[in-house]
Write an enzyme that holds these catalytic residues in place. Structure first.
Site, PDB file in Angstrom:
ATOM      1  CD  GLU A 101      -6.112  -4.558  11.151  1.00 42.32           C
ATOM      2  OE1 GLU A 101      -4.985  -4.007  11.028  1.00 42.32           O
ATOM      3  OE2 GLU A 101      -6.373  -5.674  10.700  1.00 42.32           O
ATOM      4  CG  ASP A 102      -4.058  -1.114   8.984  1.00 47.57           C
ATOM      5  OD1 ASP A 102      -4.901  -2.014   9.190  1.00 47.57           O
ATOM      6  OD2 ASP A 102      -3.201  -1.200   8.086  1.00 47.57           O
ATOM      7  CG  ASP A 105     -12.446  -2.670   2.963  1.00 49.43           C
ATOM      8  OD1 ASP A 105     -13.521  -2.073   2.888  1.00 49.43           O
ATOM      9  OD2 ASP A 105     -11.801  -3.016   1.951  1.00 49.43           O
ATOM     10  CG  PHE A 154      -6.992   1.916  -1.766  1.00 50.73           C
ATOM     11  CD1 PHE A 154      -7.231   0.655  -1.212  1.00 50.73           C
ATOM     12  CD2 PHE A 154      -5.681   2.328  -1.937  1.00 50.73           C
ATOM     13  CE1 PHE A 154      -6.171  -0.164  -0.834  1.00 50.73           C
ATOM     14  CE2 PHE A 154      -4.615   1.512  -1.565  1.00 50.73           C
ATOM     15  CZ  PHE A 154      -4.870   0.264  -1.012  1.00 50.73           C
ATOM     16  NE  ARG A 167       3.647  -1.442   4.571  1.00 48.77           N
ATOM     17  CZ  ARG A 167       2.512  -2.133   4.583  1.00 48.77           C
ATOM     18  NH1 ARG A 167       1.483  -1.713   5.285  1.00 48.77           N
ATOM     19  NH2 ARG A 167       2.401  -3.256   3.898  1.00 48.77           N
TER      20      ARG A 167
HETATM   21  P1  5GP Z   1     -10.638  -6.459   5.318  1.00 47.16           P
HETATM   22  O1  5GP Z   1     -10.274  -7.911   5.517  1.00 47.16           O
HETATM   23  O2  5GP Z   1     -11.354  -5.854   6.491  1.00 47.16           O
HETATM   24  O3  5GP Z   1     -11.394  -6.264   4.035  1.00 47.16           O
HETATM   25  O4  5GP Z   1      -9.328  -5.657   5.053  1.00 47.16           O
HETATM   26  C1  5GP Z   1      -8.313  -5.644   5.912  1.00 47.16           C
HETATM   27  C2  5GP Z   1      -7.012  -5.282   5.253  1.00 47.16           C
HETATM   28  O5  5GP Z   1      -7.142  -4.825   3.890  1.00 47.16           O
HETATM   29  C3  5GP Z   1      -6.416  -4.115   5.998  1.00 47.16           C
HETATM   30  O6  5GP Z   1      -5.702  -4.552   7.156  1.00 47.16           O
HETATM   31  C4  5GP Z   1      -5.536  -3.501   4.945  1.00 47.16           C
HETATM   32  O7  5GP Z   1      -4.319  -4.201   4.888  1.00 47.16           O
HETATM   33  C5  5GP Z   1      -6.299  -3.729   3.642  1.00 47.16           C
HETATM   34  N1  5GP Z   1      -7.114  -2.546   3.289  1.00 47.16           N
HETATM   35  C6  5GP Z   1      -8.449  -2.424   3.301  1.00 47.16           C
HETATM   36  N2  5GP Z   1      -8.835  -1.200   2.902  1.00 47.16           N
HETATM   37  C7  5GP Z   1      -7.692  -0.531   2.639  1.00 47.16           C
HETATM   38  C8  5GP Z   1      -7.424   0.819   2.199  1.00 47.16           C
HETATM   39  O8  5GP Z   1      -8.295   1.665   1.946  1.00 47.16           O
HETATM   40  N3  5GP Z   1      -6.113   1.134   2.035  1.00 47.16           N
HETATM   41  C9  5GP Z   1      -5.093   0.265   2.281  1.00 47.16           C
HETATM   42  N4  5GP Z   1      -3.861   0.696   2.097  1.00 47.16           N
HETATM   43  N5  5GP Z   1      -5.305  -1.002   2.711  1.00 47.16           N
HETATM   44  C10 5GP Z   1      -6.601  -1.381   2.881  1.00 47.16           C
END
Ligand code: 5GP
Length: 177
Positions: A101-102, A105, A154, A167
Site C-alpha cells: 500500500e502507498d 491514513d 497531505f 503520481r
Molecule cells: P485511509 O482509508 O487509510 O484513510 O486512506 C487510504 C487512502 O487515502 C490512500 O490509499 C490514499 O489513496 C488516500 N490518502 C490518504 N492520505 C493521503 C495523502 O496524504 N495523500 C494522498 N495523495 N492520498 C492520501
C-alpha cells in the site's frame, strides 16, 4: 485548489525512497526466505513503490497481482467508503499474501481490504505500507512493514495523487502553506 509542482516541499527525495525501500526489501527477503510471497499491489497509488520494492527482493517464488480500490471522499480526505474498482486475477487461498500500500491514513481502506481478503483464505497475510499517518487512525491495522511514519500532512508524488495528478513525481512532497 490548483497547485503546481513548484509549490511542493520535498518530504522524501528519490534517494531517501531508494535507501528505505532497499532496507524494506532486505527485511522482506529474510522474513520470506523459506516460503512463497504473493504480493498484492493496491492500485492506483502503490505502483511505483511496488515496482521498486519487488526489485529489491531476491526470491525465486514471488508472484504479483493487482487490485484496485477507490475511496470516496474529496480531494484530500478519505470517507472510509471504499469501492473495489478491479479485483485480483489469481486466487489467494493457501498463499502467503503481502499487501503493498502507498499510505495508511485512517486505516479504513485497509480494514475493508483485510476483511474482504480474509474470506478468501490466504495462508498468511501481512501489510507493507510505504507511509503511515498515525494521527488520523480510526481503525487499527497491524502493519508489519512501514517505510516512513509521517505527520498529518497531505502528501503527493511517487504514486500519490492530487486529483489524479502528480503520481509521476519521483519524490514525495507536501504542499507549501
Ligand atoms: P485511509 O482509508 O487509510 O484513510 O486512506 C487510504 C487512502 O487515502 C490512500 O490509499 C490514499 O489513496 C488516500 N490518502 C490518504 N492520505 C493521503 C495523502 O496524504 N495523500 C494522498 N495523495 N492520498 C492520501
Amino acid at each position: 485548489m490548483d497547485i503546481s509542482s513548484d509549490q511542493l516541499d520535498v518530504l522524501f527525495s528519490a534517494e531517501d525512497l531508494r535507501i528505505r525501500i532497499k532496507e524494506l526489501g532486505a527485511q522482506i527477503e529474510a522474513d520470506y526466505k523459506d516460503r512463497d510471497i504473493h504480493v498484492i499491489c493496491v492500485l492506483k497509488g502503490s505502483f511505483p513503490f511496488l515496482a521498486d520494492l519487488v526489485r529489491q527482493i531476491k526470491h525465486d517464488n514471488l508472484s504479483v497481482d493487482f487490485l484496485g480500490l477507490s475511496s470516496y471522499g474529496n480531494e484530500t480526505k478519505s470517507s472510509g467508503v471504499v469501492r473495489m474498482t478491479q479485483d485480483l486475477t489469481i486466487p489467494i487461498e493457501g498463499k502467503n499474501v503481502l499487501i503493498i500500500e502507498d499510505i495508511i491514513d485512517t486505516g479504513l481502506t485497509m480494514h475493508y481490504l483485510l476483511e474482504n481478503l480474509k474470506t478468501r483464505l490466504p495462508k498468511t497475510m501481512e501489510i507493507c505500507t510505504l507511509l503511515h499517518k498515525p494521527s488520523n487512525t480510526e481503525k487499527e491495522v497491524d502493519m508489519k512493514y512501514v517505510g516512513f511514519t509521517i505527520p498529518n500532512k497531505f502528501v503527493i508524488g511517487y504514486g500519490l495523487d492530487y486529483a489524479e495528478r502528480f503520481r509521476n513525481l519521483p519524490y514525495i512532497g507536501v504542499v507549501r502553506q
